[in-house]
Design an enzyme around this catalytic site. Structure first.
Site, PDB file in Angstrom:
ATOM      1  CG  HIS A 161      38.541  47.901  39.731  1.00  8.56           C
ATOM      2  ND1 HIS A 161      38.265  49.187  40.110  1.00  8.56           N
ATOM      3  CD2 HIS A 161      39.349  47.385  40.687  1.00  8.56           C
ATOM      4  CE1 HIS A 161      38.874  49.442  41.255  1.00  8.56           C
ATOM      5  NE2 HIS A 161      39.540  48.371  41.633  1.00  8.56           N
ATOM      6  CE  LYS A 199      35.471  46.953  42.421  1.00 11.16           C
ATOM      7  NZ  LYS A 199      35.430  46.034  43.570  1.00 11.16           N
TER       8      LYS A 199
HETATM    9  P1  NAD Z   1      36.567  36.335  43.776  1.00 13.73           P
HETATM   10  O1  NAD Z   1      35.166  36.204  43.283  1.00 13.73           O
HETATM   11  O2  NAD Z   1      37.681  35.887  42.889  1.00 13.73           O
HETATM   12  O3  NAD Z   1      36.729  35.551  45.162  1.00 13.73           O
HETATM   13  C1  NAD Z   1      35.764  35.506  46.161  1.00 13.73           C
HETATM   14  C2  NAD Z   1      35.773  34.100  46.721  1.00 13.73           C
HETATM   15  O4  NAD Z   1      34.967  34.045  47.904  1.00 13.73           O
HETATM   16  C3  NAD Z   1      35.180  33.079  45.724  1.00 13.73           C
HETATM   17  O5  NAD Z   1      36.099  32.017  45.518  1.00 13.73           O
HETATM   18  C4  NAD Z   1      33.910  32.606  46.423  1.00 13.73           C
HETATM   19  O6  NAD Z   1      33.596  31.251  46.139  1.00 13.73           O
HETATM   20  C5  NAD Z   1      34.303  32.813  47.894  1.00 13.73           C
HETATM   21  N1  NAD Z   1      33.154  32.807  48.796  1.00 13.73           N
HETATM   22  C6  NAD Z   1      31.932  33.365  48.603  1.00 13.73           C
HETATM   23  N2  NAD Z   1      31.131  33.079  49.653  1.00 13.73           N
HETATM   24  C7  NAD Z   1      31.866  32.351  50.527  1.00 13.73           C
HETATM   25  C8  NAD Z   1      31.617  31.765  51.792  1.00 13.73           C
HETATM   26  N3  NAD Z   1      30.408  31.849  52.372  1.00 13.73           N
HETATM   27  N4  NAD Z   1      32.602  31.093  52.429  1.00 13.73           N
HETATM   28  C9  NAD Z   1      33.831  30.978  51.854  1.00 13.73           C
HETATM   29  N5  NAD Z   1      34.126  31.494  50.640  1.00 13.73           N
HETATM   30  C10 NAD Z   1      33.162  32.169  49.995  1.00 13.73           C
HETATM   31  O7  NAD Z   1      36.726  37.861  44.173  1.00 13.73           O
HETATM   32  P2  NAD Z   1      38.086  38.660  44.480  1.00 13.73           P
HETATM   33  O8  NAD Z   1      38.509  39.400  43.274  1.00 13.73           O
HETATM   34  O9  NAD Z   1      39.061  37.755  45.172  1.00 13.73           O
HETATM   35  O10 NAD Z   1      37.517  39.753  45.511  1.00 13.73           O
HETATM   36  C11 NAD Z   1      36.874  39.364  46.709  1.00 13.73           C
HETATM   37  C12 NAD Z   1      36.428  40.612  47.468  1.00 13.73           C
HETATM   38  O11 NAD Z   1      37.579  41.370  47.887  1.00 13.73           O
HETATM   39  C13 NAD Z   1      35.592  41.604  46.623  1.00 13.73           C
HETATM   40  O12 NAD Z   1      34.625  42.195  47.474  1.00 13.73           O
HETATM   41  C14 NAD Z   1      36.618  42.623  46.163  1.00 13.73           C
HETATM   42  O13 NAD Z   1      36.049  43.863  45.856  1.00 13.73           O
HETATM   43  C15 NAD Z   1      37.475  42.707  47.402  1.00 13.73           C
HETATM   44  N6  NAD Z   1      38.842  43.233  47.212  1.00 13.73           N
HETATM   45  C16 NAD Z   1      39.297  44.059  48.176  1.00 13.73           C
HETATM   46  C17 NAD Z   1      40.594  44.538  48.132  1.00 13.73           C
HETATM   47  C18 NAD Z   1      41.094  45.396  49.269  1.00 13.73           C
HETATM   48  O14 NAD Z   1      42.295  45.717  49.328  1.00 13.73           O
HETATM   49  N7  NAD Z   1      40.217  45.760  50.216  1.00 13.73           N
HETATM   50  C19 NAD Z   1      41.444  44.169  47.085  1.00 13.73           C
HETATM   51  C20 NAD Z   1      40.950  43.291  46.095  1.00 13.73           C
HETATM   52  C21 NAD Z   1      39.632  42.811  46.176  1.00 13.73           C
END
Ligand code: NAD
Length: 270
Positions: free
Chosen positions: A157, A161
């Site tokens: 990744h 991450k």
């Molecule tokens: P990122 O850090 O770019 O985005 C996360 C966002 O959540 C940030 O903007 C942060 O400010 C916000 N956030 C944190 N606490 C919050 C709250 N209390 N209220 C509202 N917003 C809040 O991360 P990302 O790359 O977008 O990934 C996010 C999550 O999704 C990670 O856990 C990642 O592993 C997961 N993910 C899962 C999949 C899947 O298919 N299951 C795919 C991609 C990413």
């Protein structure tokens, strides 16, 4: 049937922006609300502009309760602590909760299961259709190949991450363990360094690589004597996860409360 009103938490995140686009573009739903954590620069901005679309007239708010009041389904790809708070709000309000947030510990996972007693929750370590097919194939391969084939799960990744192994890698490990009829927690081998000794038969190994802007590569390796089978999935864009999450939200309408997976959404029997 009325268009499904979708709320997106973590709207400014990498996934949040992709989810805004997917929910805006899919038929049968629309973006109704978007939230971010307090202090985030995107607060007050228009969710559409934030995601590179035209303005949607939806301002990003800090109050998650406000988001849940406006949505029939909430898509949550944030962080474990936020995910648990949002799941509790979903249970309280009876809102469909689709979560892809990874890195939850056992207590946090328990909180999600508790919320699923009250509302429909779809949780998946990876929402892409291709990955879910790879999960089903991995389980099948593990069922056919005996212990003489060593199973290793390799993932790579992007450099941002924060958790390892990825949720999808753990999902592949669980699928392999299920195929073998064993408990992943008992056979999992996380990382190797130094004089590790020979590989223990029957273990499922994990290796995590981090770098650049890799969205998500996963391989389940079955290494036997004289042959090796590899089941690989490579994600080319975040839109595959976002489209899957929106598909899950539309599927969840009218379902009984419970904890569902993407395998359920796609109708794969495992
Ligand atoms: P990122 O850090 O770019 O985005 C996360 C966002 O959540 C940030 O903007 C942060 O400010 C916000 N956030 C944190 N606490 C919050 C709250 N209390 N209220 C509202 N917003 C809040 O991360 P990302 O790359 O977008 O990934 C996010 C999550 O999704 C990670 O856990 C990642 O592993 C997961 N993910 C899962 C999949 C899947 O298919 N299951 C795919 C991609 C990413």
């Amino acid at each position: 049937m009325a268009d499904l009103a979708i709320g997106i938490t973590g709207a400014a995140g990498r996934m949040g922006r992709a989810l805004i686009c997917a929910a805006h573009e899919a038929a049968g739903c629309h973006v109704a609300a978007a939230s971010e954590r307090a202090g985030q620069a995107a607060l007050g901005q228009d969710a559409g502009t934030l995601a590179g679309l035209e303005a949607l007239g939806i301002a990003v708010v800090a109050d998650a309760a406000q988001l849940f009041a406006a949505a029939g389904a909430v898509l949550d790809f944030t962080a474990p602590v936020a995910c648990v708070t949002h799941a509790a709000l979903a249970a309280e309000t009876g809102t469909i909760f689709i979560t892809g947030t990874t890195g939850l510990d056992a207590a946090q996972q328990e909180a999600i299961a508790l919320a699923a007693q009250k509302t429909v929750v779809v949780q998946a370590p990876n929402f892409s259709v291709g990955v879910n097919l790879a999960l089903a194939l991995t389980e099948q391969a593990a069922r056919v190949l005996d212990d003489s084939f060593d199973i290793e799960i390799v993932e790579m990744h992007h450099r941002h991450k924060v958790d390892a192994p990825s949720g999808t890698a753990l999902g592949l490990g669980r699928a392999a363990a299920a195929g073998r009829g064993v408990d992943l927690d008992k056979v999992s081998q996380r990382g190797r360094d130094g004089i590790t000794g020979e590989r223990k038969p029957g273990t499922i190994g994990f290796a995590s690589l981090r770098g650049g802007d890799v969205i998500g590569d996963h391989t389940a390796v079955f290494a036997g004597a004289g042959e090796r089978i590899e089941i690989t999935h490579k994600a080319g864009g975040r839109e595959i996860f976002a489209a899957g999450a929106v598909r899950a939200a539309l599927w969840a309408v009218g379902k009984k409360p419970g904890l569902y997976s993407m395998q359920d959404v796609l109708g794969f029997t495992r």
